[in-house]
Write an enzyme that holds these catalytic residues in place. Structure first.
Site, PDB file in Angstrom:
ATOM      1  N   ASP A   1     -26.673  28.431 -11.268  1.00 59.82           N
ATOM      2  CA  ASP A   1     -27.538  28.102 -13.181  1.00 59.82           C
ATOM      3  C   ASP A   1     -28.076  27.170 -13.678  1.00 59.82           C
ATOM      4  OD1 ASP A   1     -26.900  27.842 -15.854  1.00 59.82           O
ATOM      5  OD2 ASP A   1     -25.469  28.785 -15.755  1.00 59.82           O
TER       6      ASP A   1
ATOM      7  N   LEU B   1     -25.716  37.310 -14.666  1.00 58.92           N
ATOM      8  CA  LEU B   1     -25.584  37.848 -15.485  1.00 58.92           C
ATOM      9  C   LEU B   1     -26.444  36.820 -16.598  1.00 58.92           C
ATOM     10  CD1 LEU B   1     -23.291  38.475 -14.491  1.00 58.92           C
ATOM     11  CD2 LEU B   1     -21.647  37.488 -16.029  1.00 58.92           C
TER      12      LEU B   1
ATOM     13  N   TYR C   1     -35.782  41.340 -26.894  1.00 57.42           N
ATOM     14  CA  TYR C   1     -35.053  41.186 -26.351  1.00 57.42           C
ATOM     15  C   TYR C   1     -34.083  42.319 -25.428  1.00 57.42           C
ATOM     16  CZ  TYR C   1     -29.488  41.453 -25.165  1.00 57.42           C
ATOM     17  OH  TYR C   1     -28.694  41.537 -24.275  1.00 57.42           O
TER      18      TYR C   1
ATOM     19  N   LYS D   1     -34.257  43.651 -21.333  1.00 54.16           N
ATOM     20  CA  LYS D   1     -33.428  43.921 -20.271  1.00 54.16           C
ATOM     21  C   LYS D   1     -33.734  45.198 -19.614  1.00 54.16           C
ATOM     22  CE  LYS D   1     -29.847  42.011 -19.848  1.00 54.16           C
ATOM     23  NZ  LYS D   1     -29.619  40.880 -19.752  1.00 54.16           N
TER      24      LYS D   1
ATOM     25  N   VAL E   1     -17.505  40.086 -34.588  1.00 50.73           N
ATOM     26  CA  VAL E   1     -16.756  39.417 -34.252  1.00 50.73           C
ATOM     27  C   VAL E   1     -16.232  38.267 -34.203  1.00 50.73           C
ATOM     28  CG1 VAL E   1     -13.864  39.180 -33.281  1.00 50.73           C
ATOM     29  CG2 VAL E   1     -15.655  41.510 -32.976  1.00 50.73           C
TER      30      VAL E   1
ATOM     31  N   ARG F   1     -19.732  49.724 -34.515  1.00 44.09           N
ATOM     32  CA  ARG F   1     -19.419  48.887 -33.108  1.00 44.09           C
ATOM     33  C   ARG F   1     -18.505  49.291 -32.782  1.00 44.09           C
ATOM     34  NH1 ARG F   1     -24.017  49.077 -35.324  1.00 44.09           N
ATOM     35  NH2 ARG F   1     -25.558  47.182 -35.375  1.00 44.09           N
TER      36      ARG F   1
END
Length: 337
Positions: free
Chosen positions: A50, A88, A156, A160, A200, A224
């Site tokens: 990271d 990730l 984006y 990906k 959410v 969704r």
């Protein structure tokens, strides 16, 4: 590494066995931190790659190595032998990809290439790439299976998808045992309100502060597949352990919820009605975005966290007056005249 394609034999020891070692890129992020916790609970030692420092003291079974995935030398210097690598790290914001498309591509696409290339000299039993269901673009059918057409409309999503192609080509050409998971709309504790764009977390934060909930799109037509981060982590562990190299798996719940229904759930679990106010003049993403998870279910996966339980737990974790969200939904930027 041999150019002969081979998959991990079924008799091979699980890459998630106690005593195994995992690398998690982006392990201090929202999903990454939950994954690291799940791995350490299994007795797996974890190396986090990271660019950010640890947010708190790390347990003995977790080490941090600085790595900027945009820099091949930085990646190679940080790698250690591992049984499984979870990739990730990267930009997770569609809005940021519109604002800074070059950064998005360098981080998501080139970063994935740099990592995969370095892993050819230090191959794991399994390489797991976390992609996004945004690669599908606007749905042509609902729920969406993995062979749904791929038509990304945000930088984006394109970056990906480029990462997916890198991972699959490294499997086909060199045998890197890559499996790909396409995440749907994830939520749960630990999201950064300044970066998270999922409905959410945003809805709950507005509501807990006694504010009307601003939303983009048609409250009835925009649906969704809201998946709790614990279920996403379970899906990642499933495909790491039992997924087939070269294959793609949807990571969701298979359940469909509209924005209106989400607001109703939030009102029900908090004990007061939610005031949802939608800007229905912006309809770029007012479509049904739901996963077909039959392929993942065939590996034994089952989602465990209901939306009601997940929202209730999130509200309890956030408290009465959490920080308000500040990440807008941006789909377009006009070109210079």
């Amino acid at each position: 590494m041999s150019s002969t394609v081979s998959s991990t034999p079924s008799s091979a020891a699980s890459p998630l066995r106690p005593g195994a070692r995992a690398i998690v890129t982006g392990g201090f992020g929202f999903v990454g931190s939950h994954l690291v916790d799940a791995l350490t609970a299994r007795g797996v030692a974890v190396t986090v790659l990271d660019v950010c420092p640890p947010p708190a003291a790390l347990p003995d079974s977790v080490e941090h190595r600085y790595a900027d995935l945009r820099d091949p030398q930085s990646v190679r210097a940080a790698l250690v032998p591992a049984d499984v690598v979870f990739h990730l790290a990267g930009n997770a914001s569609g809005t940021l990809s519109v604002d800074r498309p070059r950064f998005d591509f360098e981080t998501n696409a080139e970063g994935t290439f740099n990592l995969c290339e370095a892993l050819l000299d230090l191959p794991p039993q399994r390489f797991v790439y976390l992609s996004s269901a945004m690669v599908y673009g606007r749905p042509e059918s609902t729920p969406m299976p993995e062979d749904h057409p791929l038509r990304p409309f945000l930088p984006y999503a394109a970056s990906k998808l480029a990462g997916e192609h890198v991972a699959q080509s490294m499997y086909e050409s060199f045998g890197l045992p890559a499996v790909i998971g396409r995440a749907f709309t994830i939520y749960g504790p630990g999201e950064d309100p300044r970066r998270a764009g999922g409905e959410v977390s945003q809805f709950v934060r507005w509501h807990l502060n006694g504010r009307p909930i601003p939303a983009v799109g048609d409250a009835e037509r925009k649906t969704r597949d809201f998946a709790h981060v614990d279920d996403l982590v379970a899906g990642l562990l499933t495909i790491a352990d039992r997924g087939t190299p070269g294959e793609v798996y949807n990571l969701g719940t298979g359940s469909e919820t509209s924005l209106r229904e989400l607001a109703d759930v939030i009102g029900a679990v908090t004990g007061r009605p939610a005031d949802l106010r939608c800007d229905d003049e912006v309809l770029d993403d007012s479509y049904r975005h739901v996963a077909d998870i039959d392929k993942l279910r065939a590996l034994g996966y089952r989602p465990r966290v209901s939306l009601e339980a997940g929202v209730a737990a999130l509200a309890a974790a956030l408290g009465e007056h959490p920080e308000l969200p500040s990440m807008p939904a941006v789909f377009h930027r006009p070109m210079a005249a």
